[in-house]
Design a protein around this motif. Structure first.
Motif, PDB file in Angstrom:
ATOM      1  N   ILE B 249      87.127 -65.560 -31.281  1.00 58.45           N
ATOM      2  CA  ILE B 249      88.444 -66.206 -31.326  1.00 58.45           C
ATOM      3  C   ILE B 249      89.531 -65.143 -31.311  1.00 58.45           C
ATOM      4  N   LYS B 250      90.353 -65.145 -30.260  1.00 51.39           N
ATOM      5  CA  LYS B 250      91.425 -64.159 -30.156  1.00 51.39           C
ATOM      6  C   LYS B 250      92.438 -64.378 -31.273  1.00 51.39           C
ATOM      7  N   GLU B 251      92.742 -63.327 -31.993  1.00 50.25           N
ATOM      8  CA  GLU B 251      93.681 -63.348 -33.110  1.00 50.25           C
ATOM      9  C   GLU B 251      93.198 -64.203 -34.278  1.00 50.25           C
ATOM     10  N   GLY B 252      91.916 -64.538 -34.296  1.00 51.72           N
ATOM     11  CA  GLY B 252      91.376 -65.318 -35.400  1.00 51.72           C
ATOM     12  C   GLY B 252      91.318 -64.508 -36.684  1.00 51.72           C
ATOM     13  N   SER B 253      91.450 -65.202 -37.815  1.00 54.98           N
ATOM     14  CA  SER B 253      91.292 -64.543 -39.125  1.00 54.98           C
ATOM     15  C   SER B 253      89.858 -64.714 -39.616  1.00 54.98           C
ATOM     16  N   GLY B 254      89.114 -65.525 -38.892  1.00 57.76           N
ATOM     17  CA  GLY B 254      87.725 -65.785 -39.240  1.00 57.76           C
ATOM     18  C   GLY B 254      87.118 -66.603 -38.125  1.00 57.76           C
ATOM     19  N   ALA B 255      85.816 -66.839 -38.196  1.00 57.47           N
ATOM     20  CA  ALA B 255      85.149 -67.579 -37.119  1.00 57.47           C
ATOM     21  C   ALA B 255      83.742 -67.964 -37.552  1.00 57.47           C
ATOM     22  N   PRO B 256      83.228 -69.062 -36.958  1.00 55.68           N
ATOM     23  CA  PRO B 256      81.813 -69.363 -37.139  1.00 55.68           C
ATOM     24  C   PRO B 256      81.000 -68.134 -36.764  1.00 55.68           C
ATOM     25  N   LEU B 257      79.987 -67.849 -37.585  1.00 56.47           N
ATOM     26  CA  LEU B 257      79.196 -66.632 -37.410  1.00 56.47           C
ATOM     27  C   LEU B 257      77.735 -67.018 -37.213  1.00 56.47           C
ATOM     28  N   ARG B 258      77.118 -66.469 -36.182  1.00 58.81           N
ATOM     29  CA  ARG B 258      75.666 -66.604 -36.087  1.00 58.81           C
ATOM     30  C   ARG B 258      75.103 -65.269 -36.546  1.00 58.81           C
ATOM     31  N   ILE B 259      74.486 -65.287 -37.688  1.00 57.59           N
ATOM     32  CA  ILE B 259      73.955 -64.047 -38.256  1.00 57.59           C
ATOM     33  C   ILE B 259      72.438 -64.150 -38.343  1.00 57.59           C
ATOM     34  N   VAL B 260      71.769 -63.142 -37.786  1.00 59.11           N
ATOM     35  CA  VAL B 260      70.310 -63.132 -37.736  1.00 59.11           C
ATOM     36  C   VAL B 260      69.830 -61.752 -38.180  1.00 59.11           C
ATOM     37  N   ALA B 261      68.565 -61.679 -38.525  1.00 59.19           N
ATOM     38  CA  ALA B 261      67.991 -60.389 -38.929  1.00 59.19           C
ATOM     39  C   ALA B 261      66.632 -60.230 -38.281  1.00 59.19           C
ATOM     40  N   LEU B 262      66.369 -59.035 -37.829  1.00 56.08           N
ATOM     41  CA  LEU B 262      65.044 -58.710 -37.292  1.00 56.08           C
ATOM     42  C   LEU B 262      64.275 -57.982 -38.392  1.00 56.08           C
ATOM     43  N   VAL B 263      63.127 -58.544 -38.725  1.00 57.48           N
ATOM     44  CA  VAL B 263      62.317 -58.007 -39.812  1.00 57.48           C
ATOM     45  C   VAL B 263      60.974 -57.563 -39.250  1.00 57.48           C
ATOM     46  N   HIS B 264      60.577 -56.340 -39.568  1.00 55.79           N
ATOM     47  CA  HIS B 264      59.254 -55.858 -39.173  1.00 55.79           C
ATOM     48  C   HIS B 264      58.330 -55.924 -40.380  1.00 55.79           C
TER      49      HIS B 264
END
Lengths: 265, 265
Positions: B249-264
């Motif tokens: 989002i341009k000039e957004g103060s925040g946004a929906p986040l897709r957060i993932v982690a790769l675990v070995h």
């Protein structure tokens, strides 16, 4: 040197060298952002709601601290976005059902900008794919195939990119941009095992498509689509690792997509 | 063996072993999705607009093919989302300005669920961080620090998670959940060089905060925040690689986040 010393030496070198490789694999590459910003300029399908950002608050809050917040609205299928299989295939996966593993993989970049330069309504042919394979080898299983049509150069000029800056149903007849021929989509699903397909146009099918058959063929085989992908000219033909993470909209048929690639020298 | 043969042997083993490591690094791990879905159930701040999904079309289209599409609306700061520094720091980076490199890195997971179990208004102390370091060593430069408070177990029960299911200004006094004490935030920015901070609560500051000083301290130092992070109990204490990609989002103060982690393993 004795065999024992040689063995210890080999193991030591291995440990040092491989530890280093594991560490630098993530941190040493360069991230390329393949995503357009959402703003007033973001290009949407002529019949879609466009992006809207509403100010909730900007300035000094009562508590004496600086504060900014907004709310937003959008159609699912605008800007750089994901097409989930359910968009054109009943019973297909919706956005939140697509596994992360399906959205991450090594990229294969197939350049079709030459035929598109001659004909902006070009449909990508099976021969474009097989010609690529003659040079680079078969598309590996688990690849993410990105077609570089060259249309990205026109963003965010809607008339140049879509073929029309008009909005509404009547503008659909004016759409003019390349896409994937349904026969090429069919060849992919029958002959290769890929995770997803992306391109630098607003649709997997070309602008004049009336039945969106490339969408249907790919989605029936659970291959997701990435549309309006940016900066494809910054990717190597092979070797980039793509991570494409959509906003996790439950039961969504599509979603804003943040798609990035890690490129090593 | 002669030195020459030993050298060739070492190089050969190195080449084979390190090539393998580079190839399996991405594809051999397991992806953990640290993201909640956006739906009617998604928890928002009591004063925020909530998530709304509107049907554009579902069913058989005129052209004789299946079609589904929606439009959506949301406040920036609900569900699993990014706080950009500009949210609480004038002149700080907005969403689209944060580099991908700043949103990706090895995770350090600091478990504070014990003190939170005794006091849901707990503020994470500097000693929680230094105790962790006594066991695992200093937080490495470039880490993403994730605080596991245990509150994630309550999602999506707003009353249990936020302390209130009421909506509107009056509900703010009822908020009750843990956060980062401003002194601990200050210790981090003065002593460690991290990329971002995340946690399994709706806010970096605790529910009863009136000035959101942990936000201010971190954002002044350009450390982004990840809030309402899911599934932290599925991460190892160290070694997971986090990729957190917000809707751009341009000039957004925040946004929906897709957060993932790769675990070995």
């Amino acid at each position: 040197m004795s065999t024992r010393i040689v063995s210890i030496f080999v193991l030591l070198i291995l440990a040092i060298a491989c530890t280093r490789v594991e560490q630098v694999d993530w941190e040493d590459g360069t991230w390329i952002d393949l995503t357009y910003e959402y703003s007033d300029e973001t290009i949407y399908w002529p019949t879609s709601d466009t992006f809207q950002l509403d100010t909730v608050f900007v300035g000094e809050a009562e508590g004496g601290y600086y504060y900014e917040a907004y709310a937003f609205a959008s159609a699912e299928h605008g800007g750089t976005h994901l097409d989930a299989p359910i968009h054109f295939y009943e019973g297909g996966e919706s956005v939140e059902q697509i596994e992360i593993d399906q959205l991450t993989g090594y990229a294969v970049v197939i350049d079709v900008s030459e035929p598109v330069a001659d004909n902006r309504d070009y449909q990508i042919q099976t021969s474009d794919i097989t010609s690529w394979e003659e040079e680079y080898g078969p598309i590996p299983d688990g690849s993410i195939v990105l077609f570089k049509t060259g249309m990205g150069a026109y963003w965010p000029d809607a008339e140049a990119y879509l073929g029309t800056a008009n909005r509404g149903e009547d503008a659909l007849a004016e759409l003019s941009f390349p896409g994937i021929h349904p026969d090429a989509a069919q060849w992919i699903v029958e002959n290769r095992d890929i995770k997803a397909v992306g391109l630098d146009t607003p649709s997997l099918d070309y602008g004049q498509s009336e039945r969106y058959e490339a969408h249907q063929v790919l989605f029936e085989h659970n291959i997701a689509g990435f549309e309006n992908v940016a900066n494809l000219d910054q990717l190597p033909t092979t070797g980039a690792y793509v991570i494409a993470l959509p906003m996790k909209i439950k039961e969504g048929s599509g979603a804003p997509l943040r798609i990035v690639a890690l490129v090593h020298e």
